[in-house]
Design an enzyme around this catalytic site. Structure first.
Site, PDB file in Angstrom:
ATOM      1  N   HIS A   1     -16.385 -20.138  23.031  1.00  0.00           N
ATOM      2  CA  HIS A   1     -16.050 -19.493  21.755  1.00  0.00           C
ATOM      3  C   HIS A   1     -14.534 -19.418  21.532  1.00  0.00           C
ATOM      4  CE1 HIS A   1     -20.214 -17.969  21.860  1.00  0.00           C
ATOM      5  NE2 HIS A   1     -20.051 -17.525  20.628  1.00  0.00           N
TER       6      HIS A   1
ATOM      7  N   CYS B   1     -21.556 -23.738  27.708  1.00  0.00           N
ATOM      8  CA  CYS B   1     -21.328 -22.305  27.851  1.00  0.00           C
ATOM      9  C   CYS B   1     -20.815 -22.070  29.267  1.00  0.00           C
ATOM     10  CB  CYS B   1     -22.659 -21.586  27.632  1.00  0.00           C
ATOM     11  SG  CYS B   1     -22.610 -19.830  27.987  1.00  0.00           S
TER      12      CYS B   1
ATOM     13  N   ASP C   1     -25.712 -23.164  24.045  1.00  0.00           N
ATOM     14  CA  ASP C   1     -24.793 -22.042  24.241  1.00  0.00           C
ATOM     15  C   ASP C   1     -25.519 -20.786  23.765  1.00  0.00           C
ATOM     16  OD1 ASP C   1     -22.289 -20.670  24.698  1.00  0.00           O
ATOM     17  OD2 ASP C   1     -21.977 -20.647  22.545  1.00  0.00           O
ATOM     18  N   SER C   2     -24.883 -19.635  23.994  1.00  0.00           N
ATOM     19  CA  SER C   2     -25.463 -18.390  23.497  1.00  0.00           C
ATOM     20  C   SER C   2     -25.406 -18.310  21.971  1.00  0.00           C
ATOM     21  CB  SER C   2     -24.704 -17.200  24.087  1.00  0.00           C
ATOM     22  OG  SER C   2     -23.336 -17.265  23.707  1.00  0.00           O
TER      23      SER C   2
ATOM     24  N   CYS D   1     -14.280 -19.943  27.956  1.00  0.00           N
ATOM     25  CA  CYS D   1     -15.448 -19.571  27.155  1.00  0.00           C
ATOM     26  C   CYS D   1     -15.390 -20.469  25.931  1.00  0.00           C
ATOM     27  CB  CYS D   1     -15.377 -18.101  26.746  1.00  0.00           C
ATOM     28  SG  CYS D   1     -16.635 -17.646  25.524  1.00  0.00           S
TER      29      CYS D   1
ATOM     30  N   GLU E   1     -18.385 -14.406  16.618  1.00  0.00           N
ATOM     31  CA  GLU E   1     -19.737 -14.357  16.039  1.00  0.00           C
ATOM     32  C   GLU E   1     -19.745 -13.545  14.734  1.00  0.00           C
ATOM     33  OE1 GLU E   1     -22.675 -15.883  16.991  1.00  0.00           O
ATOM     34  OE2 GLU E   1     -21.745 -16.945  18.670  1.00  0.00           O
TER      35      GLU E   1
HETATM   36  N1  DGL Z   1     -19.675 -19.312  24.797  1.00  0.00           N
HETATM   37  C1  DGL Z   1     -20.218 -18.832  26.012  1.00  0.00           C
HETATM   38  C2  DGL Z   1     -19.279 -19.000  27.186  1.00  0.00           C
HETATM   39  O1  DGL Z   1     -18.654 -19.998  27.258  1.00  0.00           O
HETATM   40  C3  DGL Z   1     -20.958 -17.541  25.927  1.00  0.00           C
HETATM   41  C4  DGL Z   1     -20.207 -16.342  25.644  1.00  0.00           C
HETATM   42  C5  DGL Z   1     -21.106 -15.142  25.499  1.00  0.00           C
HETATM   43  O2  DGL Z   1     -22.198 -15.271  24.963  1.00  0.00           O
HETATM   44  O3  DGL Z   1     -20.694 -14.063  25.942  1.00  0.00           O
HETATM   45  O4  DGL Z   1     -19.169 -18.230  28.054  1.00  0.00           O
END
Ligand code: DGL
Length: 257
Positions: free
Chosen positions: A178, A75, A12-13, A176, A145
């Site tokens: 997150h 992600c 993931d990011s 997402c 984050e």
């Molecule tokens: N958690 C990721 C997603 O599902 C990345 C979110 C991001 O870095 O903007 O999209």
């Protein structure tokens, strides 16, 4: 020949994919994992899709060189940008997070989606499910984050994005990885709406596929090695606050990708 004893790569990011990792560890307690958080380049969501696609290919290549037997793109943004091409071209099974949760969403009548700008803009979810409403929530990832999921600011931001949602929405895809960390705030603004996240549905898919392909690890220890491109200490601290104990951590320079 893929080695069943090899670890599964998950990326993931940033810390968002830890929601998927924890579901994977529950479903597959004997597997070992490499978790890659591209924390030097988070967030992905406001970046152009071709750029995110390049990041996904770089990280997948790195994980393959580390010897993984399968890759979970934990992600939504990277799944929207790089799948299905990544799955078609790599020599190991590759799993995204969109299709499993979209399939679950099809059981509901009126379904909404929240996600990053890139995910919502790509319309990738519409390949799998009819959406009654969709909204990009670009401030959600930085809130997580920054460790602010329980802060009053999270509720303010959730109100800002979600108060315009149709009143008769039945289910909302947290598009997402997150966002499950913000379930408290999201649930307060949309009580009665079923919040669907990709973790469990994806983990079930991965477990079924590994079983089918004879790739389950007969003797794994449930070990996780974390790799980050940004600052290791702040990652360890944030992961700890999210309930994830990081026992093995390695910093990766972007030049290594
Ligand atoms: N958690 C990721 C997603 O599902 C990345 C979110 C991001 O870095 O903007 O999209």
């Amino acid at each position: 020949m893929k080695d069943p004893k090899a670890p599964i790569g998950v990326f993931d990011s940033g810390v968002g994919g830890l929601t998927v990792l924890s579901a994977l560890r529950q479903a597959l307690p004997r597997e070992d994992f490499l978790y890659f958080g591209d924390t030097a380049r988070v967030p992905y969501g406001g970046k152009p899709l071709p750029m995110v696609r390049r990041f996904a290919w770089e990280i997948a290549g790195f994980l393959l060189r580390e010897g993984v037997k399968a890759i979970v793109v934990a992600c939504n943004t990277a799944s929207s940008a790089a799948l299905p091409e990544l799955a078609e071209d790599l020599s190991v099974p590759v799993f995204g997070v969109l299709e499993p949760v979209a399939e679950e969403a099809r059981a509901y009548g009126k379904v909404g989606l929240i996600g990053t700008q890139a995910t919502v803009g790509s319309r990738a979810y519409e390949r799998y499910v009819r959406l009654a409403w969709a909204r990009a929530c670009p401030l959600f990832v930085p809130l997580v984050e920054e460790g602010l999921w329980d802060d009053p600011v999270a509720l303010l931001v959730a109100r800002h994005y979600l108060e315009e949602a149709p009143k008769d929405l039945e289910a909302l895809i947290l598009g997402c990885t997150h966002y499950p960390f913000l379930k408290g705030a999201i649930g307060k603004v949309l009580p009665g709406v079923r919040l669907l996240d990709s973790g469990e549905a994806t983990a079930r898919r991965v477990a079924e596929a590994l079983r089918r392909e004879g790739l389950l690890n007969p003797e794994g220890q449930g070990r996780v090695v974390h790799y980050v491109t940004g600052d290791p200490e702040s990652y360890q601290d944030l992961a700890g606050r999210l309930g994830v104990r990081v026992e093995a951590l390695r910093r990766v320079n972007l030049e290594e990708l």
